[in-house]
Design a protein around this motif. Sequence first.
Motif, PDB file in Angstrom:
ATOM      1  N   ALA A 265       0.828  -1.202   0.000  1.00 37.92           N
ATOM      2  CA  ALA A 265       0.000   0.000   0.000  1.00 37.92           C
ATOM      3  C   ALA A 265       0.863   1.253   0.000  1.00 37.92           C
ATOM      4  CB  ALA A 265      -0.921   0.003   1.224  1.00 37.92           C
ATOM      5  N   ALA A 266       0.280   2.324  -0.508  1.00 38.73           N
ATOM      6  CA  ALA A 266       0.879   3.650  -0.361  1.00 38.73           C
ATOM      7  C   ALA A 266       0.514   4.181   1.023  1.00 38.73           C
ATOM      8  CB  ALA A 266       0.361   4.583  -1.444  1.00 38.73           C
ATOM      9  N   ASN A 267       1.514   4.689   1.720  1.00 47.70           N
ATOM     10  CA  ASN A 267       1.313   5.311   3.021  1.00 47.70           C
ATOM     11  C   ASN A 267       1.582   6.803   2.835  1.00 47.70           C
ATOM     12  OD1 ASN A 267       1.958   6.467   5.615  1.00 47.70           O
ATOM     13  ND2 ASN A 267       2.097   4.397   6.449  1.00 47.70           N
ATOM     14  N   VAL A 268       0.525   7.605   2.864  1.00 43.12           N
ATOM     15  CA  VAL A 268       0.638   9.032   2.565  1.00 43.12           C
ATOM     16  C   VAL A 268       0.249   9.851   3.789  1.00 43.12           C
ATOM     17  CG1 VAL A 268      -0.120  10.910   1.058  1.00 43.12           C
ATOM     18  CG2 VAL A 268       0.101   8.591   0.142  1.00 43.12           C
ATOM     19  N   GLY A 269       1.126  10.761   4.183  1.00 38.73           N
ATOM     20  CA  GLY A 269       0.858  11.601   5.334  1.00 38.73           C
ATOM     21  C   GLY A 269       1.797  12.790   5.332  1.00 38.73           C
ATOM     22  N   TYR A 270       2.110  13.300   6.514  1.00 39.28           N
ATOM     23  CA  TYR A 270       3.078  14.386   6.624  1.00 39.28           C
ATOM     24  C   TYR A 270       3.799  14.273   7.966  1.00 39.28           C
ATOM     25  CZ  TYR A 270       5.381  18.878   6.303  1.00 39.28           C
ATOM     26  OH  TYR A 270       6.349  19.851   6.231  1.00 39.28           O
ATOM     27  N   THR A 271       5.129  14.268   7.897  1.00 40.99           N
ATOM     28  CA  THR A 271       5.953  14.181   9.105  1.00 40.99           C
ATOM     29  C   THR A 271       6.295  15.588   9.581  1.00 40.99           C
ATOM     30  OG1 THR A 271       6.934  12.136   8.260  1.00 40.99           O
ATOM     31  CG2 THR A 271       8.017  13.187  10.141  1.00 40.99           C
ATOM     32  N   PHE A 272       5.738  15.982  10.705  1.00 37.71           N
ATOM     33  CA  PHE A 272       6.036  17.294  11.267  1.00 37.71           C
ATOM     34  C   PHE A 272       7.390  17.269  11.991  1.00 37.71           C
ATOM     35  CE2 PHE A 272       1.427  17.218  10.847  1.00 37.71           C
ATOM     36  CZ  PHE A 272       1.172  18.464  10.278  1.00 37.71           C
ATOM     37  N   ASP A 273       7.925  18.461  12.236  1.00 42.99           N
ATOM     38  CA  ASP A 273       9.243  18.551  12.878  1.00 42.99           C
ATOM     39  C   ASP A 273       9.244  17.967  14.287  1.00 42.99           C
ATOM     40  OD1 ASP A 273      10.338  19.730  10.644  1.00 42.99           O
ATOM     41  OD2 ASP A 273       9.973  21.783  11.353  1.00 42.99           O
ATOM     42  N   ASN A 274       8.071  17.936  14.934  1.00 41.94           N
ATOM     43  CA  ASN A 274       8.007  17.380  16.299  1.00 41.94           C
ATOM     44  C   ASN A 274       7.914  15.854  16.306  1.00 41.94           C
ATOM     45  OD1 ASN A 274       5.392  16.913  15.454  1.00 41.94           O
ATOM     46  ND2 ASN A 274       4.421  18.242  16.976  1.00 41.94           N
TER      47      ASN A 274
ATOM     48  N   GLY B 276      -4.149   6.459  10.464  1.00 38.38           N
ATOM     49  CA  GLY B 276      -3.562   6.408  11.802  1.00 38.38           C
ATOM     50  C   GLY B 276      -2.617   7.559  12.040  1.00 38.38           C
ATOM     51  N   VAL B 277      -1.852   7.454  13.094  1.00 38.86           N
ATOM     52  CA  VAL B 277      -0.857   8.476  13.421  1.00 38.86           C
ATOM     53  C   VAL B 277       0.387   7.784  13.956  1.00 38.86           C
ATOM     54  CG1 VAL B 277      -1.759   8.806  15.767  1.00 38.86           C
ATOM     55  CG2 VAL B 277      -0.435  10.634  14.677  1.00 38.86           C
ATOM     56  N   GLU B 278       1.546   8.297  13.542  1.00 34.93           N
ATOM     57  CA  GLU B 278       2.833   7.792  14.010  1.00 34.93           C
ATOM     58  C   GLU B 278       3.538   8.871  14.828  1.00 34.93           C
ATOM     59  OE1 GLU B 278       4.511   4.745  10.659  1.00 34.93           O
ATOM     60  OE2 GLU B 278       4.676   6.872  10.219  1.00 34.93           O
ATOM     61  N   TYR B 279       4.495   8.422  15.639  1.00 36.06           N
ATOM     62  CA  TYR B 279       5.352   9.362  16.372  1.00 36.06           C
ATOM     63  C   TYR B 279       6.776   8.841  16.346  1.00 36.06           C
ATOM     64  CZ  TYR B 279       7.444  12.176  20.038  1.00 36.06           C
ATOM     65  OH  TYR B 279       8.271  13.016  20.735  1.00 36.06           O
ATOM     66  N   GLN B 280       7.664   9.647  15.774  1.00 35.28           N
ATOM     67  CA  GLN B 280       9.084   9.305  15.743  1.00 35.28           C
ATOM     68  C   GLN B 280       9.747   9.805  17.024  1.00 35.28           C
ATOM     69  OE1 GLN B 280      10.539   7.458  13.292  1.00 35.28           O
ATOM     70  NE2 GLN B 280       8.466   7.274  12.456  1.00 35.28           N
ATOM     71  N   ILE B 281      10.323   8.885  17.775  1.00 39.79           N
ATOM     72  CA  ILE B 281      10.896   9.208  19.081  1.00 39.79           C
ATOM     73  C   ILE B 281      12.278   9.820  18.892  1.00 39.79           C
ATOM     74  CG2 ILE B 281      11.594   8.263  21.318  1.00 39.79           C
ATOM     75  CD1 ILE B 281       9.529   6.024  20.820  1.00 39.79           C
TER      76      ILE B 281
END
Length: 204
Positions: free
Chosen positions: A115-124, A156-161
Motif C-alpha cells: 500500500a501507499a502510506n501518505v501523510g506528513y511528518t512534522f518537525d516534532n 492512523g498516526v505515528e510518532y518518531q521518538i
Amino acid sequence: MKKLAVAAVMCSLLSSYAVASENNTALNKYKGFYVGGGVGTTDFHDKVSSEMSKEHGIGISTKSDTAYKVITGYQFNRIVSIEAQYTSYGDTKYNIVSEGDTGKFKVKQQSYSIAANVGYTFDNGLRPFATAGLGQMFIKSGSFKKDGGLYRLGAGVEYQIKQVPGLGMRVAYEADFYTLEDKYNNKDYDQSVGSWYVGTTYKF
C-alpha cells in the motif's frame, strides 16, 4: 591580499558544504527502509453469517481473535512511503444455535498487502497518515480453503521518538475488503475484516 582572497574563498566553500550537508542530513532523516510489527483486535464484518441468520432464523454468534502484523516499507520523504504487510487476523469462532441444536467452528483469515502510506511528518515527530493498496486474502475453515484479491484502506498516526533515532510508534485502523463467492446459491458477499492496532517501526 592573495592569501586573504584564498582564505575567503575557502571559508565560503566550507560554509556552503556545511549548509549542504546539514540540509542533506535533514532530508535523509525522513528517508529509509523500515521494519516493524503490531498487535491489535480483529474487527470482522461477516455478511454471509448475517444473511443466513436472517433468512433461516439461525442464531449465530461470533468471537474474534487478536490480530498480528509484520510491517516493512520504504519512506521517500516527509509525505510518501510504500509499505508491505502480513496480517494474521487469528481465529473467528462461531457458535450456531438452530432448533435446539448447536454447532461450533472457526475461520482463520490472513492477508498480504502492499500500500501507499501518505501523510506528513512534522518537525516534532508526529505523522498522521492514510493507507490505500491491494493484496491477497487467505481464508481457512477446517478443510475449506479460499483465497482472492483485496483492497486495503486505513488511517492512523505515528510518532518518531527523537531520543531513539529511527524508532517510531503508531496507532492505526486498517481494513481489508474482499468478495466471497457462494457458488451454490449464486451469490457474492462483500466482506471486510480489519483491526485497531498499536505498532512499532524502526527506520535504518
